[in-house]
Motif scaffolding. Sequence first.
Motif, PDB file in Angstrom:
ATOM      1  N   SER A 104       0.817  -1.211   0.000  1.00 46.75           N
ATOM      2  CA  SER A 104       0.000   0.000   0.000  1.00 46.75           C
ATOM      3  C   SER A 104       0.850   1.261   0.000  1.00 46.75           C
ATOM      4  CB  SER A 104      -0.919   0.008   1.223  1.00 46.75           C
ATOM      5  OG  SER A 104      -1.675   1.199   1.279  1.00 46.75           O
ATOM      6  N   ASN A 105       0.230   2.336  -0.493  1.00 50.05           N
ATOM      7  CA  ASN A 105       0.842   3.659  -0.405  1.00 50.05           C
ATOM      8  C   ASN A 105       0.771   4.227   1.002  1.00 50.05           C
ATOM      9  OD1 ASN A 105       1.911   4.393  -2.953  1.00 50.05           O
ATOM     10  ND2 ASN A 105      -0.172   4.601  -3.766  1.00 50.05           N
ATOM     11  N   PHE A 106      -0.045   3.597   1.845  1.00 52.68           N
ATOM     12  CA  PHE A 106      -0.285   4.140   3.177  1.00 52.68           C
ATOM     13  C   PHE A 106       0.358   3.263   4.248  1.00 52.68           C
ATOM     14  CE2 PHE A 106      -3.577   5.807   0.476  1.00 52.68           C
ATOM     15  CZ  PHE A 106      -3.699   7.131   0.880  1.00 52.68           C
ATOM     16  N   HIS A 107       1.140   3.890   5.121  1.00 53.98           N
ATOM     17  CA  HIS A 107       1.706   3.227   6.300  1.00 53.98           C
ATOM     18  C   HIS A 107       2.599   2.047   5.933  1.00 53.98           C
ATOM     19  CE1 HIS A 107      -1.295   5.674   8.230  1.00 53.98           C
ATOM     20  NE2 HIS A 107      -2.281   4.978   7.696  1.00 53.98           N
ATOM     21  N   ASP A 108       3.051   1.993   4.682  1.00 53.01           N
ATOM     22  CA  ASP A 108       3.898   0.890   4.228  1.00 53.01           C
ATOM     23  C   ASP A 108       3.229  -0.462   4.479  1.00 53.01           C
ATOM     24  OD1 ASP A 108       6.271   0.282   2.883  1.00 53.01           O
ATOM     25  OD2 ASP A 108       7.223  -0.378   4.747  1.00 53.01           O
ATOM     26  N   HIS A 109       1.908  -0.454   4.398  1.00 52.15           N
ATOM     27  CA  HIS A 109       1.133  -1.675   4.669  1.00 52.15           C
ATOM     28  C   HIS A 109       1.314  -2.678   3.536  1.00 52.15           C
ATOM     29  CE1 HIS A 109      -2.246  -4.077   6.210  1.00 52.15           C
ATOM     30  NE2 HIS A 109      -2.630  -4.209   4.952  1.00 52.15           N
ATOM     31  N   GLN A 110       1.451  -3.950   3.900  1.00 48.38           N
ATOM     32  CA  GLN A 110       1.626  -5.010   2.912  1.00 48.38           C
ATOM     33  C   GLN A 110       0.800  -6.214   3.342  1.00 48.38           C
ATOM     34  OE1 GLN A 110       5.550  -5.598   0.833  1.00 48.38           O
ATOM     35  NE2 GLN A 110       5.517  -7.506   1.990  1.00 48.38           N
ATOM     36  N   ALA A 111       0.098  -6.828   2.391  1.00 47.63           N
ATOM     37  CA  ALA A 111      -0.752  -7.974   2.721  1.00 47.63           C
ATOM     38  C   ALA A 111      -0.900  -8.880   1.511  1.00 47.63           C
ATOM     39  CB  ALA A 111      -2.118  -7.505   3.191  1.00 47.63           C
ATOM     40  N   ASP A 112      -1.119 -10.160   1.771  1.00 46.81           N
ATOM     41  CA  ASP A 112      -1.409 -11.134   0.723  1.00 46.81           C
ATOM     42  C   ASP A 112      -2.921 -11.386   0.729  1.00 46.81           C
ATOM     43  OD1 ASP A 112       1.261 -11.268   0.246  1.00 46.81           O
ATOM     44  OD2 ASP A 112       1.570 -13.139   1.354  1.00 46.81           O
ATOM     45  N   LYS A 113      -3.573 -11.005  -0.343  1.00 49.31           N
ATOM     46  CA  LYS A 113      -5.029 -11.044  -0.409  1.00 49.31           C
ATOM     47  C   LYS A 113      -5.521 -12.089  -1.403  1.00 49.31           C
ATOM     48  CE  LYS A 113      -6.322  -7.601   2.360  1.00 49.31           C
ATOM     49  NZ  LYS A 113      -7.292  -7.774   3.457  1.00 49.31           N
ATOM     50  N   GLY A 114      -6.613 -12.752  -1.041  1.00 49.49           N
ATOM     51  CA  GLY A 114      -7.306 -13.587  -2.006  1.00 49.49           C
ATOM     52  C   GLY A 114      -7.962 -12.716  -3.064  1.00 49.49           C
ATOM     53  N   ASP A 115      -8.347 -13.340  -4.149  1.00 42.95           N
ATOM     54  CA  ASP A 115      -8.931 -12.610  -5.270  1.00 42.95           C
ATOM     55  C   ASP A 115     -10.420 -12.370  -5.010  1.00 42.95           C
ATOM     56  OD1 ASP A 115      -9.802 -11.639  -7.705  1.00 42.95           O
ATOM     57  OD2 ASP A 115      -8.679 -13.092  -8.892  1.00 42.95           O
TER      58      ASP A 115
END
Length: 641
Positions: A104-115
């Motif tokens: 993400s552009n916000f808070h350096d957030h990173q996640a692995d998301k299902g479709d």
Amino acid sequence: MNLTAEHDVCARVLTEHDIYLFREGSHARLYEKMGCHLVSEGGVEGARFAVWAPNARSVAVIGDFNSWDPGAHPLHARDDGSGIWEGFVPHVRQGQAYKYRIHSNFHDHQADKGDPFAFYWEVPPQTASRAWRLDYQWHDHEWMASRRTRNALEAPISIYEVHLGSWRRVPEDGYRSLHYREIAVPLAEYARSMGFTHVELLPVTEHPFFGSWGYQVTGYFAPTARYGTPQDFMYLVDTLHQHGIGVILDWVPSHFPGDGHGLAYFDGTHLYEHADPKQGFHPEWGSYIFNYGRHEVRAFLLSSALFWLDKYHIDGLRVDAVASMLYLDYGRAEGEWVPNIYGGKENLDAILFLRKLNELVYQAYPDVQTIAEESTSWPMVSRPTHLGGLGFGMKWNMGWMHDTLDYMRQDPIHRKYHHDRLTFSIWYAFYENFVLPLSHDEVVYGKGSLLSKMPGDSWQQFANLRLLYGYMWAHPGKKLLFMGGEFGQRREWQHDESLEWHVLQYAEHGGIKQWVADLNHFYLREPALHEVDFQDHGFEWVDCHDTQNSTLSFLRKSRDGRSTVLVVCNFTPVMRQNYLVGVPYGGFWREVLNSDALFYGGSGAGNLGGVEAAPVPAHGRFHSLTLTLPPLAVLYFKHEG
């Protein structure tokens, strides 16, 4: 590339028009372009991916095909401001698991998301999506050609509500649930033998927690993998259709769970949900509320609804928790909700969404039904949008359910003080197109089974339950009964166990089952009981004032007036001899159903097959019947001239 392959790729590519409709909130078939689509590009087999993540710094596809390496296959953001990332990944094969790595552009957030648009997921508790095609050869042409008649408002509609995971289980295999293909023929044959016209499935959309019964959805375009593949679910629907049984899907556009692989905080921002918890978080259910004011979210949900009708031949959508969508203060105390722009509690965005949903569904499929689970007195839920309504085809009658069960719980000696609980429903019965629901919600969380709600000793409990069903099947409105209720299951429903099929070895349970089957089959063939469910000229009181004896008598009439059924209910355990009931015609009135018959488990009292009307005035009519009313029983009489 051959022409067919080239056309397939082009059909999967988002066009400028797609983007326009997406951003406008009117695209109702996004699943054709978004998500994962197995294609061939330049002679290379693989998959096209497209995902909406407008606040992402980067998006990559990770999966079985690239050893889950986020650097292997980055997607590219479109330059049209849509927030969609897309790309082709080679060598993706059917069944391979994948997710989106979103930075993400916000808070350096990173996640692995299902479709969000995945057609198939891993079996929970695994959380990845799977690449999948939805090819299937259907064999339900006869059903599809005739379903406009079968789903019509004047048709007999008797719905068997089913939770697939607990209808039957396999004791030889650790009491596991039946798979879609295993349950298909037994369920279809059972529903048909019992006279049900439709099966309503508790949500089969993919959900991480089995104990949510499917009401906390992460996969809005996928049947749960717990019971098999998408094609296996198609086979189930196909089989039900071939047996003459319609399929209604319980669909949940009201809220979604906060699981890390799901829709919540999808691109590091509140993308699908409202950012303000007073608008975006449901305090009772611990789940997130869709932002219906966001055009792209509306398009996502509209596409989900049309998807099940397009790809799975679903015959109706029962829309869950509509009241929670309509009211901004639903489940909230003062100060915990945000008023609309006019200072009211109505969710204006949700109203517009629901109207658009129903307009699109009926435009594309005028032969299906949408059914609202709406528990308040919101006006015109099942009236057309051009008249100011929400546009649903039907609405659950929660008022009838609560009042009727409250009455039936009363000891018969006290019922005369609660008589209005039975008569009040007719005052509003024709303001909406009602379904009478005795659903799963009434047999969980310590409420007990329907049988256990009935007062008295064991014989009286079964008699009361037969009486309840007889009154319900005669009352204006379509019918819905949750599984297990048709044979008087003794304990409340347990989602992780099978129904109590073993109780059918006892005669009283078999009697209940036979009674429900006979009610259904008579209802199917008797136009007086279903043709005029939603207008007052199909119903007429004979006597609704006999509070002292706790009896009710009324007439149901066919549209052409040629068929008339008299219904007489005795809600006390006292047999009433020489009970006078006025009727509109002379001649013979045949006793077609009697819940006190011996083969249902009753005492065997009745009227020897029927009664000849005498020219004795009663209840404002010139003829009358002198009847024997069995204890805790309902009688149906059909005029035969």
